[in-house]
Design a protein around this motif. Structure first.
Motif, PDB file in Angstrom:
ATOM      1  N   HIS A   9     -50.286 -46.677  -6.062  1.00 55.54           N
ATOM      2  CA  HIS A   9     -49.829 -45.545  -6.871  1.00 55.54           C
ATOM      3  C   HIS A   9     -49.912 -44.235  -6.100  1.00 55.54           C
ATOM      4  O   HIS A   9     -48.940 -43.502  -5.965  1.00 55.54           O
ATOM      5  CB  HIS A   9     -50.658 -45.471  -8.161  1.00 55.54           C
ATOM      6  N   SER A  11     -51.456 -40.275  -5.453  1.00 57.95           N
ATOM      7  CA  SER A  11     -51.558 -39.136  -6.373  1.00 57.95           C
ATOM      8  C   SER A  11     -51.107 -37.852  -5.692  1.00 57.95           C
ATOM      9  O   SER A  11     -51.304 -37.673  -4.489  1.00 57.95           O
ATOM     10  CB  SER A  11     -53.017 -38.989  -6.831  1.00 57.95           C
ATOM     11  N   HIS A  12     -50.511 -36.960  -6.497  1.00 55.79           N
ATOM     12  CA  HIS A  12     -50.194 -35.618  -5.988  1.00 55.79           C
ATOM     13  C   HIS A  12     -51.410 -34.698  -6.052  1.00 55.79           C
ATOM     14  O   HIS A  12     -51.405 -33.633  -5.450  1.00 55.79           O
ATOM     15  CB  HIS A  12     -49.088 -34.983  -6.838  1.00 55.79           C
ATOM     16  N   ASN A  14     -55.032 -35.927  -6.281  1.00 51.99           N
ATOM     17  CA  ASN A  14     -56.330 -36.436  -5.858  1.00 51.99           C
ATOM     18  C   ASN A  14     -56.232 -37.091  -4.476  1.00 51.99           C
ATOM     19  O   ASN A  14     -55.651 -38.159  -4.339  1.00 51.99           O
ATOM     20  CB  ASN A  14     -56.803 -37.454  -6.914  1.00 51.99           C
ATOM     21  N   TRP A  42     -46.132 -44.678  -4.741  1.00 51.98           N
ATOM     22  CA  TRP A  42     -45.293 -44.085  -5.776  1.00 51.98           C
ATOM     23  C   TRP A  42     -45.339 -42.559  -5.675  1.00 51.98           C
ATOM     24  O   TRP A  42     -44.333 -41.884  -5.843  1.00 51.98           O
ATOM     25  CB  TRP A  42     -45.799 -44.580  -7.134  1.00 51.98           C
ATOM     26  N   LYS A  43     -46.527 -42.030  -5.388  1.00 50.61           N
ATOM     27  CA  LYS A  43     -46.702 -40.577  -5.404  1.00 50.61           C
ATOM     28  C   LYS A  43     -46.912 -39.948  -4.040  1.00 50.61           C
ATOM     29  O   LYS A  43     -47.020 -38.732  -3.950  1.00 50.61           O
ATOM     30  CB  LYS A  43     -47.926 -40.232  -6.265  1.00 50.61           C
ATOM     31  N   GLU A  44     -47.082 -40.775  -3.004  1.00 49.57           N
ATOM     32  CA  GLU A  44     -47.330 -40.196  -1.692  1.00 49.57           C
ATOM     33  C   GLU A  44     -46.309 -40.763  -0.715  1.00 49.57           C
ATOM     34  O   GLU A  44     -45.342 -41.390  -1.129  1.00 49.57           O
ATOM     35  CB  GLU A  44     -48.779 -40.483  -1.263  1.00 49.57           C
ATOM     36  N   GLU A  45     -46.549 -40.524   0.559  1.00 51.09           N
ATOM     37  CA  GLU A  45     -45.568 -40.951   1.556  1.00 51.09           C
ATOM     38  C   GLU A  45     -46.182 -41.974   2.521  1.00 51.09           C
ATOM     39  O   GLU A  45     -47.367 -41.854   2.822  1.00 51.09           O
ATOM     40  CB  GLU A  45     -45.080 -39.728   2.321  1.00 51.09           C
ATOM     41  N   PRO A  46     -45.394 -42.910   3.034  1.00 50.52           N
ATOM     42  CA  PRO A  46     -43.983 -43.082   2.698  1.00 50.52           C
ATOM     43  C   PRO A  46     -43.833 -43.546   1.249  1.00 50.52           C
ATOM     44  O   PRO A  46     -44.692 -44.232   0.715  1.00 50.52           O
ATOM     45  CB  PRO A  46     -43.494 -44.158   3.666  1.00 50.52           C
ATOM     46  N   SER A  47     -42.724 -43.159   0.643  1.00 50.34           N
ATOM     47  CA  SER A  47     -42.474 -43.521  -0.743  1.00 50.34           C
ATOM     48  C   SER A  47     -42.137 -45.003  -0.830  1.00 50.34           C
ATOM     49  O   SER A  47     -41.794 -45.646   0.172  1.00 50.34           O
ATOM     50  CB  SER A  47     -41.313 -42.696  -1.284  1.00 50.34           C
ATOM     51  N   PHE A  72     -45.482 -50.816 -13.771  1.00 45.20           N
ATOM     52  CA  PHE A  72     -45.322 -50.540 -12.338  1.00 45.20           C
ATOM     53  C   PHE A  72     -44.922 -51.777 -11.540  1.00 45.20           C
ATOM     54  O   PHE A  72     -43.992 -51.739 -10.735  1.00 45.20           O
ATOM     55  CB  PHE A  72     -46.594 -49.919 -11.761  1.00 45.20           C
ATOM     56  N   VAL A  76     -41.089 -50.520 -11.902  1.00 46.12           N
ATOM     57  CA  VAL A  76     -40.959 -49.427 -10.933  1.00 46.12           C
ATOM     58  C   VAL A  76     -40.882 -49.942  -9.491  1.00 46.12           C
ATOM     59  O   VAL A  76     -39.963 -49.587  -8.740  1.00 46.12           O
ATOM     60  CB  VAL A  76     -42.137 -48.432 -11.084  1.00 46.12           C
TER      61      VAL A  76
ATOM     62  N   TYR B 166     -55.754 -30.320  -0.471  1.00 51.78           N
ATOM     63  CA  TYR B 166     -55.033 -31.585  -0.333  1.00 51.78           C
ATOM     64  C   TYR B 166     -53.546 -31.314  -0.077  1.00 51.78           C
ATOM     65  O   TYR B 166     -52.945 -30.452  -0.698  1.00 51.78           O
ATOM     66  CB  TYR B 166     -55.218 -32.385  -1.624  1.00 51.78           C
ATOM     67  N   PRO B 168     -50.390 -33.176  -0.612  1.00 51.79           N
ATOM     68  CA  PRO B 168     -49.665 -34.342  -1.132  1.00 51.79           C
ATOM     69  C   PRO B 168     -48.316 -34.529  -0.456  1.00 51.79           C
ATOM     70  O   PRO B 168     -47.794 -35.643  -0.416  1.00 51.79           O
ATOM     71  CB  PRO B 168     -49.504 -34.022  -2.625  1.00 51.79           C
ATOM     72  N   ARG B 170     -46.682 -34.627   2.924  1.00 48.48           N
ATOM     73  CA  ARG B 170     -47.102 -34.724   4.335  1.00 48.48           C
ATOM     74  C   ARG B 170     -46.245 -33.874   5.266  1.00 48.48           C
ATOM     75  O   ARG B 170     -46.675 -33.513   6.362  1.00 48.48           O
ATOM     76  CB  ARG B 170     -47.046 -36.185   4.781  1.00 48.48           C
ATOM     77  N   PRO B 198     -44.679 -39.697   7.493  1.00 47.25           N
ATOM     78  CA  PRO B 198     -44.201 -41.050   7.184  1.00 47.25           C
ATOM     79  C   PRO B 198     -42.680 -41.156   7.028  1.00 47.25           C
ATOM     80  O   PRO B 198     -42.047 -40.289   6.407  1.00 47.25           O
ATOM     81  CB  PRO B 198     -44.904 -41.365   5.857  1.00 47.25           C
ATOM     82  N   ALA B 199     -42.146 -42.199   7.596  1.00 44.16           N
ATOM     83  CA  ALA B 199     -40.726 -42.582   7.486  1.00 44.16           C
ATOM     84  C   ALA B 199     -39.764 -41.579   8.114  1.00 44.16           C
ATOM     85  O   ALA B 199     -38.550 -41.753   8.032  1.00 44.16           O
ATOM     86  CB  ALA B 199     -40.331 -42.862   6.032  1.00 44.16           C
ATOM     87  N   SER B 282     -40.971 -37.427  -4.476  1.00 45.07           N
ATOM     88  CA  SER B 282     -41.697 -37.564  -5.746  1.00 45.07           C
ATOM     89  C   SER B 282     -42.264 -36.227  -6.196  1.00 45.07           C
ATOM     90  O   SER B 282     -42.429 -35.990  -7.392  1.00 45.07           O
ATOM     91  CB  SER B 282     -42.805 -38.613  -5.623  1.00 45.07           C
ATOM     92  N   MET B 283     -42.559 -35.338  -5.247  1.00 50.36           N
ATOM     93  CA  MET B 283     -43.058 -34.006  -5.622  1.00 50.36           C
ATOM     94  C   MET B 283     -41.971 -33.224  -6.347  1.00 50.36           C
ATOM     95  O   MET B 283     -42.229 -32.544  -7.344  1.00 50.36           O
ATOM     96  CB  MET B 283     -43.487 -33.239  -4.361  1.00 50.36           C
ATOM     97  N   ASP B 378     -48.894 -36.777 -13.483  1.00 44.98           N
ATOM     98  CA  ASP B 378     -49.179 -37.503 -12.252  1.00 44.98           C
ATOM     99  C   ASP B 378     -49.142 -38.999 -12.471  1.00 44.98           C
ATOM    100  O   ASP B 378     -49.820 -39.761 -11.822  1.00 44.98           O
ATOM    101  CB  ASP B 378     -50.552 -37.077 -11.726  1.00 44.98           C
TER     102      ASP B 378
END
Lengths: 292, 381
Positions: A9, A11-12, A14, A42-47, A72, A76, B166, B168, B170, B198-199, B282-283, B378
């Protein structure tokens, strides 16, 4: 060339959300069982949209680092990975028995093995027990102890409770602990009243969550009365209503979770040699206690 | 011509012979083939043609040795087409023939990838070594930087910015400095760059080949489910504002290639980044969901009493937050509208006990709604 892709998953908000994913990826990478280990979020990269194109293998195993089967894992992730012809029926699952489906991912025009989530694999039971050992610092812990497996409840996903009940029953069947119960955050029996549900003086409490975050670090410790304010921390064990509560935090942070990822891939046909045995050896419990 | 130690190792020669035993080689200015009848090797480079026996291969001259070690490095040591393309880009391979390139590699070739400065150098055997550091550390003494050897350390370096916040996203231009990967192999440099951004390499490579698949805003809208279905009601003009606000080079180093749709370009600048952004991230989708909620509000006419300088001060505060300049405002710079004392003074003067500007209620009809529907945006359900 064999690739493992762990999807989670993230997080944006945490930064710790992705930590277990990265840690387990590193553990598996170190075994050399796969030519490469990639992670996607889902929320970070790579997606999830782009993670498969970062994999170079022609034999790709995708393992969701999620607790339950549901929105999910069934909707998803297959959509974002572009698994052609996906249908949850391909797993033939009753909510806790997903195995593998092999489908072409149109993003890379290559077949991938899409595995069930780690949370409903039987090996996750061993990780819960391992967490009991690590949180108490006792490799033979059991006698005189109660064990509470904690989940969200059914409010958001009915399979979430099924996974909790499944592992609770499996731990109970081992006969190792005096009492084993499933508790929930948003339905009865509630984790808030943990002491009411056990006769044992010592109670181990382990949330079946992948990563530590708001629920496992703030809600549950406060709801159980381990602390009035999570920012002040809490002792392990903490005294609550005459019981000693050994709170373990999210089980997914236990190193042995890497083993469940390997089991999922091996069940799907990955050739991983003796990696499972090596991970089990490497992740033997330390005596650290969560919450310190 | 000055080329670094041109001698070829037995491993390189064995690989060369083995390849020619099955197929001729044509790579980067080198053409070579094996003549089984004559048991000889014909080697052609831009300025030289030679025919040698197997025993004579080890005596090949410096220029041809460079071409062979170049072939060996790229085809035998670098794993995968994407990594090969990236490493060739790093050493400007399309701009210089091998001998000139080897000259330049002796002193190092620098390229920038986002906030990374990647320097390629040449080992004696023709293998490349890569150094990565932050562009802001370009002139720093390597000893003053923290050395890393594991390419996956890049993941941790990129998690928090210099202020410990943080990251989020990158590819935000907020990568912390003070570190160095001083000696990476080709495969390691790929893994490190992949961990920082990434990517980005694989998408850049697809773009280079004219195969970048772009998912525009409307594609993204159509794909959503759960709580993100809400972005389907975000007005088109709001997408324009969102792209200008979030995808500007000051916020993200990817070059935005997605538009409203293939036929509906956005006016906002996509940026100048070396690597492309192929779909709303996603952001942006999560932010779009929040804006979709906020854009449901009807506009309302308010009457505030402010001095001209107070109106300008509010504008300055918004600018300072939007441009992340709050930390740069000096403590005693009361002349700056976004200075903390100035802001506190304005609040004392113009807010009532309920926190309303000029005592003007947000909802004059008594309806009280702070716009928060109870989730943190989130999650996906």
């Amino acid at each position: 060339m064999q690739s493992l892709v762990i999807v989670a998953h993230g997080s944006h908000l945490n930064p710790d959300s992705a930590t277990p994913t990265h840690t387990h990826a590193d553990t598996i990478r170190a075994t050399g069982a796969f030519d490469e280990v990639r992670t996607g979020f889902w929320k970070e990269e790579p997606s999830l949209r782009e993670v498969l194109r970062t994999a170079r293998g022609d034999d790709i195993y995708v393992v969701p680092l999620f607790i339950s089967e549901g929105y999910f894992t069934e909707r998803v992730i297959p959509r974002e990975l572009r698994l052609e012809g996906w249908d949850p029926e391909l797993w033939g699952s009753d909510g806790i028995s997903a195995d593998t489906a092999t489908l072409v991912a149109s993003d890379i025009d290559t077949e991938v093995h899409y595995c069930g989530p780690v949370g409903t694999h039987e090996a996750m039971t061993d990780v819960l027990v391992r967490r009991a050992e690590s949180v108490t610092g006792d490799p033979s812990v059991g006698d005189g102890f109660g064990f509470a497996v904690v989940g969200h409840g059914t409010e958001r996903n009915e399979n979430s409770a099924k996974a909790i009940e499944y592992h609770t029953e499996r731990i109970r069947e081992t006969g190792r602990f005096d009492e084993v119960k499933a508790l929930f955050m948003d339905e009865e029996p509630e984790v808030d009243d943990v002491a009411d549900h056990f006769d044992s003086e010592d109670i181990i409490v382990v949330p079946l969550f992948i990563a530590d975050g708001f629920h496992t670090q703030e809600d549950i410790p406060e709801d159980m009365g381990l602390t009035d304010d999570y920012r002040d921390g809490y002792d392990v064990p903490s005294e609550v209503d005459g019981h000693r509560i050994w709170y373990g935090g999210a089980v997914g942070t236990e190193e042995l979770t890497a083993d469940v990822i390997l089991e999922r891939a091996a069940d799907a046909g990955a050739d991983i040699g003796d990696a499972i045995a090596r991970v089990r050896q490497r992740t033997k419990p330390t005596t650290q206690a969560a919450g310190d | 011509m000055s080329v670094a130690e041109p001698t070829l190792s037995e491993t390189q020669l064995a690989a060369f012979r083995e390849q020619l035993a099955s197929d001729p080689i044509e790579y980067d200015g080198l053409a070579a083939e094996y003549d089984a009848d004559e048991d000889s090797y014909h080697i052609e480079t831009p300025t030289r043609q030679t025919t040698l026996t197997a025993d004579e291969l080890s005596t090949v001259d410096a220029e041809q040795a460079a071409y062979i070690s170049n072939w060996y490095f790229y085809t035998q040591e670098v794993g995968g087409e994407v990594t090969q393309a990236f490493c060739r880009w790093l050493e400007l391979a399309d701009d210089r023939a091998v001998p000139d390139r080897y000259d330049a590699l002796n002193s190092g070739i620098d390229r920038e990838w986002g906030q990374l400065r990647v320097t390629t150098t040449l080992a004696d055997d023709g293998a490349r070594r890569y150094e990565i550091r932050h562009v802001d550390d370009s002139d720093a003494d390597a000893d003053a930087l923290t050395t890393h050897t594991d390419p996956f350390d890049a993941r941790d370096i990129g998690t928090l910015d210099a202020k410990g916040r943080y990251r989020p996203l990158r590819t935000a231009p907020s990568l912390d400095s003070g570190w160095i990967f001083s000696e990476l192999t080709a495969n390691e440099v790929y893994d490190a760059v992949e961990a920082f951004y990434p990517a980005t390499v694989v998408n850049w490579h697809r773009e280079q080949r004219g195969e970048l698949d772009i998912d525009h805003w409307r594609d993204e809208q159509d794909r959503q489910s759960g709580i993100y279905n809400l972005i389907t009601v975000l007005p088109d003009e709001a997408v324009e504002w969102a792209a200008a606000a979030c995808c500007d080079d000051s916020q993200c180093l990817k070059r935005r290639e997605w538009e409203l749709s293939e036929d509906e370009p956005l006016d906002a600048d996509g940026g100048d980044g070396v690597f492309p952004c192929r779909e709303p991230c996603s952001m942006v989708v999560a932010a779009g969901r929040e804006w979709a909620k906020l854009e449901r509000d009807e506009t309302q006419t308010y009457e505030f009493e402010l001095t001209p300088s107070e109106k300008e001060q509010i504008e300055e505060i918004i600018d300072a937050v939007a441009d992340d300049e709050i930390d740069e405002i000096r403590e005693a710079d009361i002349g700056n509208g976004a200075n903390r004392w100035r802001a506190r003074y304005l609040r004392e003067k113009r807010f009532d006990d309920d926190g309303h500007l000029s005592g003007t209620p947000t909802h004059p009809d008594g309806h009280d709604d702070d716009g928060n529907d109870g989730d943190d945006g989130d999650d996906g359900e």
